[in-house]
Design a protein around this motif. Structure first.
Motif, PDB file in Angstrom:
ATOM      1  N   GLY A 361     -53.802  39.185  19.671  1.00 41.09           N
ATOM      2  CA  GLY A 361     -53.353  40.195  20.621  1.00 41.09           C
ATOM      3  C   GLY A 361     -52.979  41.517  19.992  1.00 41.09           C
ATOM      4  O   GLY A 361     -52.613  42.462  20.697  1.00 41.09           O
ATOM      5  N   GLY A 362     -53.062  41.617  18.678  1.00 44.52           N
ATOM      6  CA  GLY A 362     -52.711  42.844  17.975  1.00 44.52           C
ATOM      7  C   GLY A 362     -52.741  42.608  16.484  1.00 44.52           C
ATOM      8  O   GLY A 362     -52.901  41.472  16.013  1.00 44.52           O
ATOM      9  N   ARG A 363     -52.550  43.661  15.716  1.00 42.73           N
ATOM     10  CA  ARG A 363     -52.649  43.546  14.270  1.00 42.73           C
ATOM     11  C   ARG A 363     -51.463  42.821  13.661  1.00 42.73           C
ATOM     12  O   ARG A 363     -51.605  42.168  12.624  1.00 42.73           O
ATOM     13  N   ASN A 364     -50.287  42.925  14.268  1.00 48.20           N
ATOM     14  CA  ASN A 364     -49.094  42.332  13.673  1.00 48.20           C
ATOM     15  C   ASN A 364     -48.132  41.914  14.780  1.00 48.20           C
ATOM     16  O   ASN A 364     -47.567  42.767  15.469  1.00 48.20           O
ATOM     17  N   TYR A 365     -47.932  40.607  14.933  1.00 48.57           N
ATOM     18  CA  TYR A 365     -47.075  40.109  16.006  1.00 48.57           C
ATOM     19  C   TYR A 365     -45.621  40.499  15.795  1.00 48.57           C
ATOM     20  O   TYR A 365     -44.900  40.766  16.767  1.00 48.57           O
ATOM     21  N   THR A 366     -45.156  40.506  14.541  1.00 51.12           N
ATOM     22  CA  THR A 366     -43.758  40.839  14.290  1.00 51.12           C
ATOM     23  C   THR A 366     -43.467  42.302  14.609  1.00 51.12           C
ATOM     24  O   THR A 366     -42.342  42.651  14.949  1.00 51.12           O
ATOM     25  N   THR A 367     -44.472  43.157  14.500  1.00 49.14           N
ATOM     26  CA  THR A 367     -44.305  44.577  14.813  1.00 49.14           C
ATOM     27  C   THR A 367     -44.402  44.835  16.308  1.00 49.14           C
ATOM     28  O   THR A 367     -43.634  45.619  16.872  1.00 49.14           O
ATOM     29  N   SER A 368     -45.329  44.181  16.954  1.00 49.50           N
ATOM     30  CA  SER A 368     -45.539  44.384  18.391  1.00 49.50           C
ATOM     31  C   SER A 368     -45.968  43.070  19.028  1.00 49.50           C
ATOM     32  O   SER A 368     -46.982  42.489  18.639  1.00 49.50           O
ATOM     33  N   GLN A 369     -45.186  42.615  20.017  1.00 54.91           N
ATOM     34  CA  GLN A 369     -45.519  41.379  20.722  1.00 54.91           C
ATOM     35  C   GLN A 369     -46.372  41.629  21.953  1.00 54.91           C
ATOM     36  O   GLN A 369     -46.682  40.689  22.691  1.00 54.91           O
ATOM     37  N   PHE A 370     -46.781  42.858  22.187  1.00 57.19           N
ATOM     38  CA  PHE A 370     -47.641  43.154  23.329  1.00 57.19           C
ATOM     39  C   PHE A 370     -49.017  42.554  23.091  1.00 57.19           C
ATOM     40  O   PHE A 370     -49.688  42.855  22.101  1.00 57.19           O
ATOM     41  N   ASN A 371     -49.446  41.695  24.011  1.00 55.33           N
ATOM     42  CA  ASN A 371     -50.703  40.967  23.848  1.00 55.33           C
ATOM     43  C   ASN A 371     -51.843  41.770  24.462  1.00 55.33           C
ATOM     44  O   ASN A 371     -52.094  41.725  25.667  1.00 55.33           O
ATOM     45  N   ARG A 372     -52.544  42.499  23.625  1.00 52.83           N
ATOM     46  CA  ARG A 372     -53.632  43.352  24.104  1.00 52.83           C
ATOM     47  C   ARG A 372     -54.834  42.546  24.575  1.00 52.83           C
ATOM     48  O   ARG A 372     -55.654  43.063  25.345  1.00 52.83           O
ATOM     49  N   ALA A 373     -54.960  41.321  24.125  1.00 49.77           N
ATOM     50  CA  ALA A 373     -56.078  40.491  24.560  1.00 49.77           C
ATOM     51  C   ALA A 373     -55.951  40.087  26.018  1.00 49.77           C
ATOM     52  O   ALA A 373     -56.948  39.842  26.696  1.00 49.77           O
ATOM     53  N   VAL A 374     -54.734  40.015  26.521  1.00 45.45           N
ATOM     54  CA  VAL A 374     -54.485  39.533  27.873  1.00 45.45           C
ATOM     55  C   VAL A 374     -53.971  40.641  28.792  1.00 45.45           C
ATOM     56  O   VAL A 374     -54.316  40.680  29.982  1.00 45.45           O
ATOM     57  N   LEU A 375     -53.164  41.539  28.261  1.00 46.42           N
ATOM     58  CA  LEU A 375     -52.442  42.495  29.097  1.00 46.42           C
ATOM     59  C   LEU A 375     -53.012  43.906  29.084  1.00 46.42           C
ATOM     60  O   LEU A 375     -52.726  44.680  30.000  1.00 46.42           O
ATOM     61  N   ALA A 376     -53.763  44.261  28.073  1.00 44.77           N
ATOM     62  CA  ALA A 376     -54.258  45.641  27.963  1.00 44.77           C
ATOM     63  C   ALA A 376     -55.507  45.822  28.822  1.00 44.77           C
ATOM     64  O   ALA A 376     -56.535  45.183  28.587  1.00 44.77           O
ATOM     65  N   HIS A 377     -55.418  46.679  29.815  1.00 45.09           N
ATOM     66  CA  HIS A 377     -56.565  47.015  30.655  1.00 45.09           C
ATOM     67  C   HIS A 377     -57.191  48.302  30.115  1.00 45.09           C
ATOM     68  O   HIS A 377     -56.565  49.364  30.142  1.00 45.09           O
ATOM     69  N   ARG A 378     -58.425  48.202  29.634  1.00 43.44           N
ATOM     70  CA  ARG A 378     -59.123  49.348  29.058  1.00 43.44           C
ATOM     71  C   ARG A 378     -60.555  49.411  29.609  1.00 43.44           C
ATOM     72  O   ARG A 378     -61.131  48.403  30.016  1.00 43.44           O
ATOM     73  N   GLN A 379     -61.131  50.590  29.578  1.00 41.35           N
ATOM     74  CA  GLN A 379     -62.511  50.756  30.037  1.00 41.35           C
ATOM     75  C   GLN A 379     -63.467  50.031  29.077  1.00 41.35           C
ATOM     76  O   GLN A 379     -63.386  50.229  27.867  1.00 41.35           O
ATOM     77  N   PRO A 380     -64.385  49.207  29.597  1.00 44.08           N
ATOM     78  CA  PRO A 380     -65.306  48.480  28.718  1.00 44.08           C
ATOM     79  C   PRO A 380     -66.516  49.290  28.293  1.00 44.08           C
ATOM     80  O   PRO A 380     -67.277  48.864  27.409  1.00 44.08           O
ATOM     81  N   GLY A 381     -66.752  50.442  28.919  1.00 44.17           N
ATOM     82  CA  GLY A 381     -67.911  51.234  28.557  1.00 44.17           C
ATOM     83  C   GLY A 381     -69.197  50.465  28.785  1.00 44.17           C
ATOM     84  O   GLY A 381     -69.349  49.713  29.755  1.00 44.17           O
ATOM     85  N   SER A 382     -70.130  50.620  27.859  1.00 41.76           N
ATOM     86  CA  SER A 382     -71.453  50.029  28.030  1.00 41.76           C
ATOM     87  C   SER A 382     -71.474  48.516  27.914  1.00 41.76           C
ATOM     88  O   SER A 382     -72.499  47.895  28.219  1.00 41.76           O
ATOM     89  N   ALA A 383     -70.379  47.896  27.483  1.00 37.31           N
ATOM     90  CA  ALA A 383     -70.332  46.439  27.474  1.00 37.31           C
ATOM     91  C   ALA A 383     -70.451  45.884  28.891  1.00 37.31           C
ATOM     92  O   ALA A 383     -70.846  44.728  29.088  1.00 37.31           O
ATOM     93  N   PHE A 384     -70.138  46.712  29.896  1.00 37.25           N
ATOM     94  CA  PHE A 384     -70.257  46.294  31.297  1.00 37.25           C
ATOM     95  C   PHE A 384     -71.716  46.276  31.750  1.00 37.25           C
ATOM     96  O   PHE A 384     -72.052  45.672  32.779  1.00 37.25           O
ATOM     97  N   LYS A 385     -72.615  46.914  31.002  1.00 38.70           N
ATOM     98  CA  LYS A 385     -74.017  47.006  31.414  1.00 38.70           C
ATOM     99  C   LYS A 385     -74.712  45.652  31.471  1.00 38.70           C
ATOM    100  O   LYS A 385     -75.762  45.517  32.122  1.00 38.70           O
ATOM    101  N   ALA A 386     -74.154  44.644  30.805  1.00 39.21           N
ATOM    102  CA  ALA A 386     -74.756  43.316  30.890  1.00 39.21           C
ATOM    103  C   ALA A 386     -74.804  42.838  32.339  1.00 39.21           C
ATOM    104  O   ALA A 386     -75.781  42.199  32.764  1.00 39.21           O
ATOM    105  N   PHE A 387     -73.779  43.165  33.105  1.00 33.06           N
ATOM    106  CA  PHE A 387     -73.754  42.751  34.513  1.00 33.06           C
ATOM    107  C   PHE A 387     -74.682  43.617  35.360  1.00 33.06           C
ATOM    108  O   PHE A 387     -75.247  43.151  36.359  1.00 33.06           O
ATOM    109  N   VAL A 388     -74.868  44.866  34.962  1.00 35.35           N
ATOM    110  CA  VAL A 388     -75.797  45.754  35.670  1.00 35.35           C
ATOM    111  C   VAL A 388     -77.215  45.223  35.532  1.00 35.35           C
ATOM    112  O   VAL A 388     -77.967  45.110  36.527  1.00 35.35           O
ATOM    113  N   TYR A 389     -77.593  44.854  34.318  1.00 37.48           N
ATOM    114  CA  TYR A 389     -78.955  44.381  34.088  1.00 37.48           C
ATOM    115  C   TYR A 389     -79.166  42.988  34.664  1.00 37.48           C
ATOM    116  O   TYR A 389     -80.254  42.669  35.164  1.00 37.48           O
ATOM    117  N   ALA A 390     -78.136  42.131  34.606  1.00 38.07           N
ATOM    118  CA  ALA A 390     -78.266  40.802  35.200  1.00 38.07           C
ATOM    119  C   ALA A 390     -78.508  40.906  36.702  1.00 38.07           C
ATOM    120  O   ALA A 390     -79.324  40.160  37.282  1.00 38.07           O
TER     121      ALA A 390
END
Length: 658
Positions: A361-390
């Motif tokens: 979820g981040g580079r260092n748990y002791t520094t930051s417990q914010f779980n970016r893998a689960v909680l961070a909402h970010r734009q996926p960019g072209s990674a979303f194109k897989a669904f466009v082509y499917a």
């Protein structure tokens, strides 16, 4: 008869006053002011004494109840194990069995006393020498740099008091220390202390700590391990071997030095202990796994209730894959030349059935417990194109169909390609591998944006996706976890695979309270579309923007993604029997140094897949039966409908840089 003149001597005598009336002797009366002052001073001291006595009596009346001293009040704990039964972590008040001081090696207690209370067996509860030394050091430094509390005082505070820094609390601590010393022997006080003190990681007491960090009992500890545990007492989180093995080892060396200086061990014993590697139990040696534990812990009690006492939670995590993920992230992100200005990263890896095998979820748990893998909402960019082509292939297009890679305008909106480069007519296969924005928008308009949004939701994208003109370019935010779940059908034969982390929950007696149900094997992609998407995803890694994600000897497919101004970079793909999504960027959404999805994320993906354990499934697709985390008494949630297009809310797309 004439008188002769008087001589000087006679004149002197003559001039003396003669005898007169008798005078009363003059006596000086003593001043009454001094007596009044003395009585005032005595009165003041008496009043101060009475006030102090009253204050001490009031403090004594507020002392906590000591009747339950011997009993250890335990809060229920959760023990988390990976899918192979290896301990990952404990949460809650994890107390081990009570240690008996006679069963402990001498160096265990000596290590604790060397760092906590050298004169433990000679003082009466308060160490006047140590207190004076600490007071002098604090005065010289102008702040608190040393503490003078004895082991008995620490026990009193841990048992009965709070950690507030007030004179009242300190006086109560001293009173309780005197009471403990009068009630118990030194060995009994030391035993109580060892069974109640906190060693970090949810471990209370020496037995729980020995199990937590070394997988053994306290009586089996060697000298180096005893020194490491004693070193934790000053700051359990800071010196934890789970969080920082190097710092923990340095602290253990300090403890060994103190033991040698105080004559508790010989110089030869110190050298031998310092040279012996300390092996932390494998389940406890993966600090990044705490992101995963945070994620599943919040659901564990909710699934079975809070009235079952200690629980064993069997998770889907693989500690070997978890370490490979952490090493892959740190190996790239710790190198500024490879991280390219990205300060944070997240990685999620799933088995084909959606079970989470690794989560960073981040580079260092002791520094930051914010779980970016689960909680961070970010734009996926072209990674979303897989669904466009499917969705386009579902509508009847093929990878060999030709579309024009040229500027396109929809009303007042005209998306651009990376570097504003256009290559003219090309196949959809090439357009996908080159991550053409213009072609992606063309086929989304051709097959229908609503169809694209519905397919993404069907695959596992749960975040709302507005059906506007920029949908094809991945401008609507998602989390790495849902992206990994949505990419799983590309790897497992076209089956929906919701991500889950809890396989089962049981009591210490073995009663199973919860178990993940087998999925119904919902097919979300037909075989034709699956084959076509496999072609495109593998082409991206062989010759497109994802070449750095390649793994020797494995079939790899995936898609890169980069958002406007290089703020977010992604790689989502599969290799062997794992699906993984990697994100890099900055928490404040600031720009990176032109980091693209084909850069840090693709490198991390390749490093992870190279180091993760394999189960022999190096080809895809797989049609193995799936498992999903589903409460035994609850139905599957129904997906929310995709909102209709709102032209006014159309989102201007950023540049797709992959």
């Amino acid at each position: 008869m004439a008188r002769r003149p008087a001589t000087p001597l006679e004149a002197t005598r003559t001039n003396r006053p003669g005898p007169g009336p008798a005078r009363k002797a003059s006596r000086r009366r003593p001043s009454r002011g001094g007596g009044r002052l003395w009585r005032f001073v005595v009165s003041v001291f008496l009043l101060i004494g009475l006030g102090m006595a009253g204050w001490l009596v009031s403090i004594a009346r507020d002392l906590p109840d000591t009747s339950g001293l011997i009993e250890v009040e335990r809060a229920p704990s959760l023990a988390f194990y990976d899918h192979e039964g290896r301990l990952i972590a404990r949460r809650g008040s994890a107390h081990g069995r009570l240690a008996v001081i006679e069963e402990l090696p001498d160096y265990v207690t000596d290590a604790v006393m060397a760092v906590e209370d050298r004169r433990f067996y000679s003082h009466f509860g308060v160490d006047l020498i140590g207190t004076a030394r600490a007071l002098l050091a604090n005065i010289r430094a102008g702040r608190v740099v040393q503490g003078g509390s004895t082991l008995t005082q620490q026990l009193a505070k841990n048992l009965f008091l709070t950690s507030e820094r007030t004179v009242r609390r300190k006086v109560q601590e001293v009173m309780l220390a005197f009471w403990l010393e009068s009630r118990f022997t030194k060995d009994e006080i030391l035993e109580l202390y060892l069974n109640r003190v906190y060693f970090g990681g949810g471990a209370w007491g020496i037995e729980a700590a020995a199990t937590r960090y070394f997988g053994k009992t306290a009586s089996e500890l060697n000298l180096g391990e005893a020194a490491l545990l004693a070193g934790l007492l000053k700051a359990p989180s800071r010196y934890s071997p789970v969080n920082d093995a190097q710092r923990a080892a340095a602290r253990a060396t300090v403890v060994l030095d103190l033991m040698a200086q105080t004559g508790r061990i010989t110089e030869q014993e110190r050298i031998a202990a310092a040279a012996t590697p300390i092996r932390v139990s494998r389940g406890a040696s993966s600090p990044g796994a705490q992101y995963f534990i945070d994620w599943v812990a919040q659901d564990a009690r909710a699934l079975v209730g809070s009235h079952h006492g200690d629980l064993i939670v069997r998770t889907t995590l693989d500690v070997h894959a978890q370490r490979a993920a952490e090493l892959a992230v740190s190996g790239i992100m710790d190198d500024p030349d490879l991280a390219l200005g990205a300060g944070e990263a997240a990685l999620v890896a799933l088995a084909h059935d959606g079970s989470v095998r690794a989560m960073v979820g981040g580079r260092n748990y002791t520094t930051s417990q914010f779980n970016r893998a689960v909680l961070a909402h970010r734009q996926p960019g072209s990674a979303f194109k897989a669904f466009v082509y499917a969705s386009a292939f579902e509508a009847g297009l093929t990878p060999d169909d030709i579309r024009d890679d040229a500027q396109i305008r929809l009303g007042d909106w005209s998306p651009q390609n990376y570097n504003d480069e256009y290559r003219g007519p090309m196949s959809l296969r090439e357009a996908f591998s080159r991550s053409s924005n213009s072609v992606a928008v063309r086929i989304a308009e051709e097959t229908g944006r609503g169809h694209v949004a519905r397919l993404a939701a069907r695959f596992g994208i749960e975040s709302p996706q507005r059906v506007d003109r920029s949908l094809a370019l991945g401008v609507h935010e998602v989390t790495p976890l849902e992206m990994a779940s949505a990419y799983a059908p590309f790897a497992n034969g076209g089956y929906r695979a919701p991500a889950y982390g809890i396989a089962s929950i049981e009591t210490r007696d073995g009663e199973v309270l919860y178990a993940a149900r087998p999925a119904d094997g919902e097919v979300v992609m037909d075989a034709r579309t699956l084959g076509q998407m496999s072609d495109l995803l593998q082409t991206v890694v062989r010759s497109g923007t994802g070449r750095r994600a390649a793994v020797a000897g494995m079939i790899v497919g995936g898609k890169t993604g980069t958002t406007n101004d290089f703020r977010d970079a992604w790689f989502a793909g599969y290799a062997g029997d794992l699906v993984a999504v990697v994100w890099t960027g900055n928490d404040d959404n600031s720009q990176t140094r032109r980091a693209t999805g084909g850069g840090p994320p693709a490198r991390i993906f390749s490093a992870f897949m190279s180091g993760a354990p394999r189960s022999g499934l190096d080809a895809h697709p797989s049609s193995m039966p799936l498992q999903v985390a589903e409460p035994l008494t609850e139905a599957q949630p129904v997906a929310e409908p995709v909102p209709a297009e709102d032209p006014i809310a159309a989102f201007l797309a950023g540049l797709g840089r992959d």
